[in-house]
Design an enzyme around this catalytic site. Structure first.
Site, PDB file in Angstrom:
ATOM      1  N   CYS A   9      97.853  51.066  21.079  1.00  0.00           N
ATOM      2  CA  CYS A   9      96.626  50.256  21.118  1.00  0.00           C
ATOM      3  C   CYS A   9      96.410  49.671  22.507  1.00  0.00           C
ATOM      4  O   CYS A   9      97.232  48.893  23.010  1.00  0.00           O
ATOM      5  CB  CYS A   9      96.688  49.141  20.074  1.00  0.00           C
ATOM      6  SG  CYS A   9      95.280  48.019  20.182  1.00  0.00           S
ATOM      7  N   ASP A  35      84.752  43.068  30.206  1.00  0.00           N
ATOM      8  CA  ASP A  35      84.651  44.465  29.785  1.00  0.00           C
ATOM      9  C   ASP A  35      84.624  45.354  31.026  1.00  0.00           C
ATOM     10  O   ASP A  35      83.958  45.067  32.015  1.00  0.00           O
ATOM     11  CB  ASP A  35      83.385  44.666  28.938  1.00  0.00           C
ATOM     12  CG  ASP A  35      83.417  45.972  28.163  1.00  0.00           C
ATOM     13  OD1 ASP A  35      83.504  45.918  26.924  1.00  0.00           O
ATOM     14  OD2 ASP A  35      83.361  47.052  28.795  1.00  0.00           O
ATOM     15  N   HIS A  51      97.174  42.239  16.021  1.00  0.00           N
ATOM     16  CA  HIS A  51      96.436  43.496  15.875  1.00  0.00           C
ATOM     17  C   HIS A  51      95.896  43.662  14.457  1.00  0.00           C
ATOM     18  O   HIS A  51      96.677  43.781  13.506  1.00  0.00           O
ATOM     19  CB  HIS A  51      97.348  44.695  16.198  1.00  0.00           C
ATOM     20  CG  HIS A  51      96.654  46.012  16.008  1.00  0.00           C
ATOM     21  ND1 HIS A  51      96.083  46.714  17.046  1.00  0.00           N
ATOM     22  CD2 HIS A  51      96.399  46.739  14.893  1.00  0.00           C
ATOM     23  CE1 HIS A  51      95.525  47.806  16.573  1.00  0.00           C
ATOM     24  NE2 HIS A  51      95.702  47.854  15.261  1.00  0.00           N
ATOM     25  N   ASN A  90      81.267  45.411  16.854  1.00  0.00           N
ATOM     26  CA  ASN A  90      81.036  46.784  16.396  1.00  0.00           C
ATOM     27  C   ASN A  90      82.120  47.126  15.375  1.00  0.00           C
ATOM     28  O   ASN A  90      83.314  46.947  15.655  1.00  0.00           O
ATOM     29  CB  ASN A  90      81.100  47.754  17.572  1.00  0.00           C
ATOM     30  CG  ASN A  90      79.945  47.558  18.544  1.00  0.00           C
ATOM     31  OD1 ASN A  90      78.846  47.208  18.143  1.00  0.00           O
ATOM     32  ND2 ASN A  90      80.203  47.778  19.822  1.00  0.00           N
ATOM     33  N   THR A  98      85.109  51.798  19.408  1.00  0.00           N
ATOM     34  CA  THR A  98      85.990  52.786  20.042  1.00  0.00           C
ATOM     35  C   THR A  98      87.422  52.286  20.166  1.00  0.00           C
ATOM     36  O   THR A  98      88.329  53.089  20.381  1.00  0.00           O
ATOM     37  CB  THR A  98      85.477  53.158  21.443  1.00  0.00           C
ATOM     38  OG1 THR A  98      85.394  51.977  22.243  1.00  0.00           O
ATOM     39  CG2 THR A  98      84.107  53.828  21.369  1.00  0.00           C
ATOM     40  N   HIS A 103      87.674  42.806  18.225  1.00  0.00           N
ATOM     41  CA  HIS A 103      87.205  42.195  19.468  1.00  0.00           C
ATOM     42  C   HIS A 103      85.760  41.759  19.323  1.00  0.00           C
ATOM     43  O   HIS A 103      84.944  42.481  18.739  1.00  0.00           O
ATOM     44  CB  HIS A 103      87.348  43.146  20.660  1.00  0.00           C
ATOM     45  CG  HIS A 103      86.738  44.500  20.456  1.00  0.00           C
ATOM     46  ND1 HIS A 103      87.345  45.475  19.713  1.00  0.00           N
ATOM     47  CD2 HIS A 103      85.562  45.028  20.890  1.00  0.00           C
ATOM     48  CE1 HIS A 103      86.580  46.566  19.708  1.00  0.00           C
ATOM     49  NE2 HIS A 103      85.491  46.311  20.407  1.00  0.00           N
ATOM     50  N   HIS A 105      82.413  41.099  21.431  1.00  0.00           N
ATOM     51  CA  HIS A 105      81.705  41.228  22.702  1.00  0.00           C
ATOM     52  C   HIS A 105      80.862  39.955  22.874  1.00  0.00           C
ATOM     53  O   HIS A 105      80.076  39.615  21.978  1.00  0.00           O
ATOM     54  CB  HIS A 105      80.733  42.409  22.677  1.00  0.00           C
ATOM     55  CG  HIS A 105      81.355  43.754  22.536  1.00  0.00           C
ATOM     56  ND1 HIS A 105      81.507  44.621  23.596  1.00  0.00           N
ATOM     57  CD2 HIS A 105      81.831  44.412  21.447  1.00  0.00           C
ATOM     58  CE1 HIS A 105      82.045  45.764  23.168  1.00  0.00           C
ATOM     59  NE2 HIS A 105      82.256  45.665  21.867  1.00  0.00           N
TER      60      HIS A 105
HETATM   61  P1  5GP Z   1      83.866  48.905  21.145  1.00  0.00           P
HETATM   62  O1  5GP Z   1      83.110  50.119  21.643  1.00  0.00           O
HETATM   63  O2  5GP Z   1      85.130  49.300  20.399  1.00  0.00           O
HETATM   64  O3  5GP Z   1      83.025  47.912  20.387  1.00  0.00           O
HETATM   65  O4  5GP Z   1      84.297  48.112  22.444  1.00  0.00           O
HETATM   66  C1  5GP Z   1      85.360  48.495  23.247  1.00  0.00           C
HETATM   67  C2  5GP Z   1      85.042  47.978  24.627  1.00  0.00           C
HETATM   68  O5  5GP Z   1      86.226  48.038  25.386  1.00  0.00           O
HETATM   69  C3  5GP Z   1      83.987  48.802  25.377  1.00  0.00           C
HETATM   70  O6  5GP Z   1      82.869  47.981  25.694  1.00  0.00           O
HETATM   71  C4  5GP Z   1      84.723  49.300  26.611  1.00  0.00           C
HETATM   72  O7  5GP Z   1      83.931  49.284  27.778  1.00  0.00           O
HETATM   73  C5  5GP Z   1      85.874  48.325  26.712  1.00  0.00           C
HETATM   74  N1  5GP Z   1      87.079  48.888  27.323  1.00  0.00           N
HETATM   75  C6  5GP Z   1      87.630  50.119  27.071  1.00  0.00           C
HETATM   76  N2  5GP Z   1      88.733  50.279  27.804  1.00  0.00           N
HETATM   77  C7  5GP Z   1      88.903  49.140  28.532  1.00  0.00           C
HETATM   78  C8  5GP Z   1      89.895  48.717  29.472  1.00  0.00           C
HETATM   79  O8  5GP Z   1      90.852  49.414  29.795  1.00  0.00           O
HETATM   80  N3  5GP Z   1      89.722  47.494  30.014  1.00  0.00           N
HETATM   81  C9  5GP Z   1      88.675  46.677  29.693  1.00  0.00           C
HETATM   82  N4  5GP Z   1      88.605  45.490  30.293  1.00  0.00           N
HETATM   83  N5  5GP Z   1      87.733  47.037  28.792  1.00  0.00           N
HETATM   84  C10 5GP Z   1      87.853  48.253  28.219  1.00  0.00           C
HETATM   85 ZN    ZN Z   2      96.066  46.225  19.055  1.00  0.00          ZN
END
Ligand code: 5GP
Ligand code: ZN
Length: 117
Positions: A9, A35, A51, A90, A98, A103, A105
């Protein structure tokens, strides 16, 4: 054990300092960091240190920590001087999730359309 760190993770690795991130706040139970692919002038992720795969699973198992995430989101907004902001969780691949570690945002610093896309 539910809530335990997962070896594969990304966000558990950020919590443990194994992957660098621009951390803006940390509490006993949460970490907030920018982000890597910001969608607004302020785009901060607030995560629980434990987690769980999404916000609902976190709230069911650890309601106090889910509340901590929301409080930290407000504090981030205050520190970033956001008059208005949006919190997005999300949930599910079809909604754009993803990373399978809960988390929030926190988005702000520009006009935010409603309804969102
Ligand atoms: P999700 O798409 O799951 O709602 O949000 C995951 C977020 O994690 C995305 O907005 C993506 O840009 C961010 N993200 C992915 N990998 C990394 C990383 O290595 N570091 C940081 N700071 N953000 C990340
Ligand atoms: Zn985790």
């Amino acid at each position: 054990m539910p809530g335990e760190p997962q070896a594969d993770c990304l966000f558990c690795k950020i919590v443990e300092g194994q992957i660098p991130a621009t951390i803006v706040r940390e509490s006993d139970t949460t970490v907030a960091f920018r982000d890597i692919n910001p969608q607004a002038p302020t785009h901060v992720l607030v995560i629980p240190k434990v987690h769980y795969e999404n916000a609902a699973a976190l709230a069911a198992a650890e309601p106090t920590i889910a509340a901590d995430v929301l409080r930290e989101a407000q504090t981030v907004a205050d520190e970033e001087k956001l008059e208005s902001y949006r919190i997005v969780f999300n949930t599910g691949a079809g909604a754009g999730q993803t990373v399978w570690h809960a988390h929030a945002h926190v988005l702000g610093g520009r006009g935010l359309e409603w309804p969102p896309g």
